[in-house]
Scaffold this motif. Structure first.
Motif, PDB file in Angstrom:
ATOM      1  N   HIS A  80      32.051  38.234  38.786  1.00 48.38           N
ATOM      2  CA  HIS A  80      31.744  39.417  39.608  1.00 48.38           C
ATOM      3  C   HIS A  80      31.663  39.045  41.082  1.00 48.38           C
ATOM      4  CE1 HIS A  80      29.432  42.615  41.502  1.00 48.38           C
ATOM      5  NE2 HIS A  80      28.439  41.767  41.685  1.00 48.38           N
ATOM      6  N   LEU A  81      30.946  37.972  41.385  1.00 45.75           N
ATOM      7  CA  LEU A  81      30.811  37.560  42.784  1.00 45.75           C
ATOM      8  C   LEU A  81      32.164  37.149  43.366  1.00 45.75           C
ATOM      9  CD1 LEU A  81      27.510  35.494  42.567  1.00 45.75           C
ATOM     10  CD2 LEU A  81      27.792  37.841  43.349  1.00 45.75           C
ATOM     11  N   ALA A  82      32.976  36.446  42.555  1.00 52.23           N
ATOM     12  CA  ALA A  82      34.301  36.053  43.031  1.00 52.23           C
ATOM     13  C   ALA A  82      35.174  37.277  43.293  1.00 52.23           C
ATOM     14  CB  ALA A  82      34.972  35.138  41.999  1.00 52.23           C
ATOM     15  N   LEU A  83      35.058  38.303  42.469  1.00 49.37           N
ATOM     16  CA  LEU A  83      35.811  39.544  42.686  1.00 49.37           C
ATOM     17  C   LEU A  83      35.350  40.242  43.957  1.00 49.37           C
ATOM     18  CD1 LEU A  83      35.901  40.837  39.007  1.00 49.37           C
ATOM     19  CD2 LEU A  83      37.867  40.045  40.342  1.00 49.37           C
ATOM     20  N   GLN A  84      34.038  40.267  44.193  1.00 50.09           N
ATOM     21  CA  GLN A  84      33.517  40.882  45.410  1.00 50.09           C
ATOM     22  C   GLN A  84      34.085  40.186  46.650  1.00 50.09           C
ATOM     23  OE1 GLN A  84      30.839  43.502  45.889  1.00 50.09           O
ATOM     24  NE2 GLN A  84      31.798  44.012  43.938  1.00 50.09           N
ATOM     25  N   ILE A  85      34.101  38.859  46.622  1.00 51.97           N
ATOM     26  CA  ILE A  85      34.608  38.098  47.759  1.00 51.97           C
ATOM     27  C   ILE A  85      36.103  38.323  47.950  1.00 51.97           C
ATOM     28  CG2 ILE A  85      35.072  35.756  48.594  1.00 51.97           C
ATOM     29  CD1 ILE A  85      32.393  34.924  47.303  1.00 51.97           C
ATOM     30  N   SER A  86      36.862  38.216  46.877  1.00 54.99           N
ATOM     31  CA  SER A  86      38.322  38.260  47.015  1.00 54.99           C
ATOM     32  C   SER A  86      38.841  39.658  47.319  1.00 54.99           C
ATOM     33  CB  SER A  86      38.986  37.724  45.743  1.00 54.99           C
ATOM     34  OG  SER A  86      38.648  38.519  44.623  1.00 54.99           O
ATOM     35  N   MET A  87      38.212  40.672  46.728  1.00 47.07           N
ATOM     36  CA  MET A  87      38.661  42.045  47.007  1.00 47.07           C
ATOM     37  C   MET A  87      38.209  42.502  48.392  1.00 47.07           C
ATOM     38  SD  MET A  87      40.549  43.106  44.537  1.00 47.07           S
ATOM     39  CE  MET A  87      40.667  44.828  45.039  1.00 47.07           C
ATOM     40  N   GLY A  88      36.986  42.116  48.758  1.00 51.24           N
ATOM     41  CA  GLY A  88      36.443  42.564  50.037  1.00 51.24           C
ATOM     42  C   GLY A  88      35.334  43.570  49.891  1.00 51.24           C
ATOM     43  N   TRP A  89      34.814  43.740  48.685  1.00 50.02           N
ATOM     44  CA  TRP A  89      33.662  44.629  48.489  1.00 50.02           C
ATOM     45  C   TRP A  89      32.408  43.958  49.042  1.00 50.02           C
ATOM     46  CZ3 TRP A  89      35.815  48.948  47.709  1.00 50.02           C
ATOM     47  CH2 TRP A  89      36.844  49.147  46.797  1.00 50.02           C
ATOM     48  N   THR A  90      31.311  44.714  49.146  1.00 53.04           N
ATOM     49  CA  THR A  90      30.115  44.208  49.830  1.00 53.04           C
ATOM     50  C   THR A  90      28.874  44.183  48.960  1.00 53.04           C
ATOM     51  OG1 THR A  90      29.575  46.406  50.712  1.00 53.04           O
ATOM     52  CG2 THR A  90      30.987  44.985  52.066  1.00 53.04           C
ATOM     53  N   GLU A  91      29.028  44.194  47.615  1.00 53.41           N
ATOM     54  CA  GLU A  91      27.890  44.060  46.711  1.00 53.41           C
ATOM     55  C   GLU A  91      26.819  45.108  46.990  1.00 53.41           C
ATOM     56  OE1 GLU A  91      25.716  41.712  43.650  1.00 53.41           O
ATOM     57  OE2 GLU A  91      27.734  42.355  44.125  1.00 53.41           O
ATOM     58  N   SER A  92      27.243  46.352  47.242  1.00 53.54           N
ATOM     59  CA  SER A  92      26.316  47.432  47.552  1.00 53.54           C
ATOM     60  C   SER A  92      26.085  48.365  46.372  1.00 53.54           C
ATOM     61  CB  SER A  92      26.855  48.252  48.737  1.00 53.54           C
ATOM     62  OG  SER A  92      27.004  47.445  49.880  1.00 53.54           O
ATOM     63  N   HIS A  93      26.795  48.168  45.277  1.00 56.92           N
ATOM     64  CA  HIS A  93      26.732  49.103  44.150  1.00 56.92           C
ATOM     65  C   HIS A  93      26.690  48.343  42.828  1.00 56.92           C
ATOM     66  CE1 HIS A  93      27.689  52.565  46.746  1.00 56.92           C
ATOM     67  NE2 HIS A  93      28.518  51.744  47.358  1.00 56.92           N
ATOM     68  N   MET A  94      26.480  49.088  41.778  1.00 53.86           N
ATOM     69  CA  MET A  94      26.451  48.516  40.436  1.00 53.86           C
ATOM     70  C   MET A  94      27.867  48.325  39.900  1.00 53.86           C
ATOM     71  SD  MET A  94      23.307  50.879  39.127  1.00 53.86           S
ATOM     72  CE  MET A  94      23.393  50.291  37.439  1.00 53.86           C
ATOM     73  N   HIS A  95      27.951  47.628  38.760  1.00 50.04           N
ATOM     74  CA  HIS A  95      29.261  47.294  38.210  1.00 50.04           C
ATOM     75  C   HIS A  95      29.123  47.022  36.725  1.00 50.04           C
ATOM     76  CE1 HIS A  95      27.333  43.404  38.792  1.00 50.04           C
ATOM     77  NE2 HIS A  95      28.099  42.994  37.788  1.00 50.04           N
ATOM     78  N   ASP A  96      30.260  46.933  36.033  1.00 48.45           N
ATOM     79  CA  ASP A  96      30.267  46.413  34.668  1.00 48.45           C
ATOM     80  C   ASP A  96      31.643  45.858  34.325  1.00 48.45           C
ATOM     81  OD1 ASP A  96      31.928  48.553  33.827  1.00 48.45           O
ATOM     82  OD2 ASP A  96      30.269  49.687  32.979  1.00 48.45           O
ATOM     83  N   PHE A  97      31.682  45.038  33.285  1.00 47.60           N
ATOM     84  CA  PHE A  97      32.921  44.538  32.692  1.00 47.60           C
ATOM     85  C   PHE A  97      33.082  45.170  31.317  1.00 47.60           C
ATOM     86  CE2 PHE A  97      31.774  41.049  35.555  1.00 47.60           C
ATOM     87  CZ  PHE A  97      32.999  40.722  36.129  1.00 47.60           C
ATOM     88  N   ARG A  98      34.327  45.493  30.963  1.00 48.08           N
ATOM     89  CA  ARG A  98      34.617  45.949  29.598  1.00 48.08           C
ATOM     90  C   ARG A  98      35.699  45.039  29.033  1.00 48.08           C
ATOM     91  NH1 ARG A  98      32.026  50.625  28.291  1.00 48.08           N
ATOM     92  NH2 ARG A  98      30.903  51.505  30.059  1.00 48.08           N
ATOM     93  N   ILE A  99      35.287  44.281  28.020  1.00 50.85           N
ATOM     94  CA  ILE A  99      36.182  43.302  27.388  1.00 50.85           C
ATOM     95  C   ILE A  99      36.217  43.628  25.905  1.00 50.85           C
ATOM     96  CG2 ILE A  99      36.645  40.863  26.983  1.00 50.85           C
ATOM     97  CD1 ILE A  99      34.961  40.248  29.466  1.00 50.85           C
ATOM     98  N   GLY A 100      37.367  44.082  25.426  1.00 49.48           N
ATOM     99  CA  GLY A 100      37.438  44.557  24.051  1.00 49.48           C
ATOM    100  C   GLY A 100      36.525  45.752  23.880  1.00 49.48           C
ATOM    101  N   ASN A 101      35.648  45.690  22.902  1.00 53.99           N
ATOM    102  CA  ASN A 101      34.707  46.786  22.661  1.00 53.99           C
ATOM    103  C   ASN A 101      33.337  46.535  23.270  1.00 53.99           C
ATOM    104  OD1 ASN A 101      36.590  48.279  21.086  1.00 53.99           O
ATOM    105  ND2 ASN A 101      36.122  47.007  19.296  1.00 53.99           N
ATOM    106  N   GLU A 102      33.217  45.485  24.060  1.00 59.05           N
ATOM    107  CA  GLU A 102      31.915  45.114  24.607  1.00 59.05           C
ATOM    108  C   GLU A 102      31.805  45.462  26.093  1.00 59.05           C
ATOM    109  OE1 GLU A 102      29.639  44.213  22.681  1.00 59.05           O
ATOM    110  OE2 GLU A 102      30.683  43.481  20.895  1.00 59.05           O
ATOM    111  N   CYS A 103      30.577  45.762  26.507  1.00 62.37           N
ATOM    112  CA  CYS A 103      30.287  46.041  27.916  1.00 62.37           C
ATOM    113  C   CYS A 103      29.273  45.012  28.407  1.00 62.37           C
ATOM    114  CB  CYS A 103      29.730  47.454  28.077  1.00 62.37           C
ATOM    115  SG  CYS A 103      29.301  47.874  29.777  1.00 62.37           S
ATOM    116  N   TYR A 104      29.561  44.405  29.550  1.00 66.03           N
ATOM    117  CA  TYR A 104      28.698  43.390  30.142  1.00 66.03           C
ATOM    118  C   TYR A 104      28.313  43.852  31.548  1.00 66.03           C
ATOM    119  CZ  TYR A 104      31.080  40.680  26.504  1.00 66.03           C
ATOM    120  OH  TYR A 104      31.613  40.247  25.315  1.00 66.03           O
TER     121      TYR A 104
END
Length: 470
Positions: free
Chosen positions: A42-66
């Motif tokens: 998540h932190l690497a995505l924030q850095i590389s995309m250019g987001w500023t860690e101001s909001h919530m997030h989640d990952f969806r991998i298969g049927n699971e949410c993290y």
């Protein structure tokens, strides 16, 4: 651990990240070790995309949410803690596809594909960005549709909204621009944090304007962290006792306290006082006590809720200063209440000071006739929190004089029950009061607008996530 997973631990994952519905496509290609947690990704995505860690997030991998469960305190039953899962736990093979959503208001969706799982190359620092195209949209611009609508408006100076968006959009923003070298400079500084299981924070590179504020490395890093989601170990930035003067300056810097609500700068004083707590900086006691005025002057709920914890961490040396502040009638009512809570916090974290703290609070309560009823109620509340049955005679006199706001903890019968001096009520409970067993409910002056309303926005995002279609 099975051999297959041991092999994956030592591998590097090459990920292609595409911002969904972007056209032309906004994308990045990252390389990150398999040992990184999803939190680190998540932190690497924030850095590389250019987001500023101001909001919530989640990952969806298969049927699971993290997601960041500790961060929001809101996780639903089916959500898993992203800090507990590493890439090699959930991404087993090349070609795996998964999804990352950032900001449940604007709903920035990212499709991520594992392009390769390869060997770690000696001498290469990971994570790193190896390719990508186009600028990340600005935060809070209304999602991908809103972003393209604004870009269209900015192509037409005759549009009625042109001037507004020209002012609002970041200066010098070029949609087609992407600087992979700049991303890797940030990774050079903070990339190791992406490999820590419970790392936290935003790692925006300080720009020249921020550096011009006069804060030296590494204290200036606090200017970039943004919303203080959860406690973190600031020593990862190399901040130590030698930086206490700079930290004190930062907590007292009203330019930072009054910065724009969308700027990371407004949160720097909060990070600074958290560092001072970690360092147990007794030199900061009086400057921090001076900040208690913000509770009344600016309805600063961060000061009211966090400074007592800060003093609790710093410890017994703060008791004389806080006691003097509590007794001074020239200080604001709610600031004095925060000083009372701070003394209680010290007693709870440092049990050896409990008797001294109880004596200070009881002595102040004994002057109940000079006080506002709310102040007396907070004194009694904190004495109850410290199980100070020995202070009961003074409490009883204050209640008998009708000098206690019963909306805080109830009447004298309720307090005796809390102290274990009475088994159950003797009389019927009056309807004229309610209960607020949390001091925070009493510490914000009613009817005033909160200066920092990002908490409200975070709660709104929680509600959005709860109601999203699964």
């Amino acid at each position: 651990m099975p051999k297959k997973e041991v092999d994956l631990v030592a591998k590097i994952y090459t990920l292609k990240v595409v911002l969904a519905e972007s056209e032309p496509v906004i994308w990045r290609r990252l390389q990150i070790p398999g040992q990184a947690t999803l939190r680190g990704l998540h932190l690497a995505l924030q850095i590389s995309m250019g987001w500023t860690e101001s909001h919530m997030h989640d990952f969806r991998i298969g049927n699971e949410c993290y997601t960041s469960i500790q961060n929001d305190g809101f996780a639903q039953d089916q959500e898993k803690d992203e800090r507990q899962f590493r890439l090699f736990d959930v991404l087993k093979h090349k070609g795996a596809r998964f999804y990352y959503t950032y900001d449940f208001g604007d709903d920035w969706a990212h499709e991520i594909v594992v392009e390769d799982i390869s060997d770690w190359k000696p001498g290469v620092q990971y994570p790193r960005c190896i390719d990508g195209e186009r600028q990340c949209p600005p935060e809070d611009c209304g999602g991908i549709g809103g972003y393209y609508n604004i870009l269209e408006i900015l192509q037409n100076p005759s549009d009625s909204e042109y001037e507004m968006y020209k002012e609002w959009f970041p200066s010098g923003f070029v949609p087609e621009h992407f600087d992979v070298a700049q991303v890797n400079r940030v990774f050079d500084r903070f990339g190791e944090l992406c490999l820590a299981a419970e790392s936290e924070g935003d790692f925006t590179e300080p720009d020249e304007e921020w550096k011009s504020m006069g804060y030296e490395e590494p204290v200036c890093r606090l200017l970039t962290l943004g919303y203080p989601n959860q406690p973190m170990d600031y020593t990862i930035f190399g901040i130590g006792a030698e930086h206490i003067p700079g930290l004190i300056r930062m907590v007292q810097d009203m330019e930072l306290h009054h910065a724009e609500q969308e700027s990371p700068l407004v949160w720097a004083p909060v990070h600074a006082w958290r560092v001072l707590a970690q360092l147990r900086a007794v030199e900061a006691i009086e400057p921090l006590a001076g900040l208690l005025r913000l509770v009344d002057d600016e309805s600063d709920d961060w000061a009211s809720s966090e400074l007592p914890d800060v003093f609790g961490e710093i410890g017994p040396e703060a008791i004389p200063v806080l006691s003097a502040y509590m007794r001074d009638a020239l200080n604001g009512l709610f600031a004095r209440c925060s000083a009372i809570t701070s003394i209680s916090s010290i007693a709870q974290r440092h049990p050896e000071t409990r008797d001294v703290c109880v004596a200070e609070l009881t002595e102040n309560l004994d002057r109940f006739a000079e006080h506002d009823a709310t102040l007396n109620a907070i004194l009694i509340l904190e004495l109850v929190n410290l199980d100070a049955a020995e202070s009961a005679p003074v409490m009883e006199r204050a209640f008998a004089a009708d000098a206690v706001d019963e909306c805080i903890l109830g009447d004298w019968e309720d307090v005796r029950i809390e102290l274990g001096l009475l088994q159950e009520r003797i009389t019927k409970k009056p309807r004229r009061y309610g209960f607020a067993h949390s001091t925070n409910a009493a510490l914000t002056p009613p009817g005033k607008k909160q200066q920092k309303d990002k908490k409200k926005r975070k709660n709104q995002e929680k509600s959005r996530r709860k109601n999203r279609k699964k």
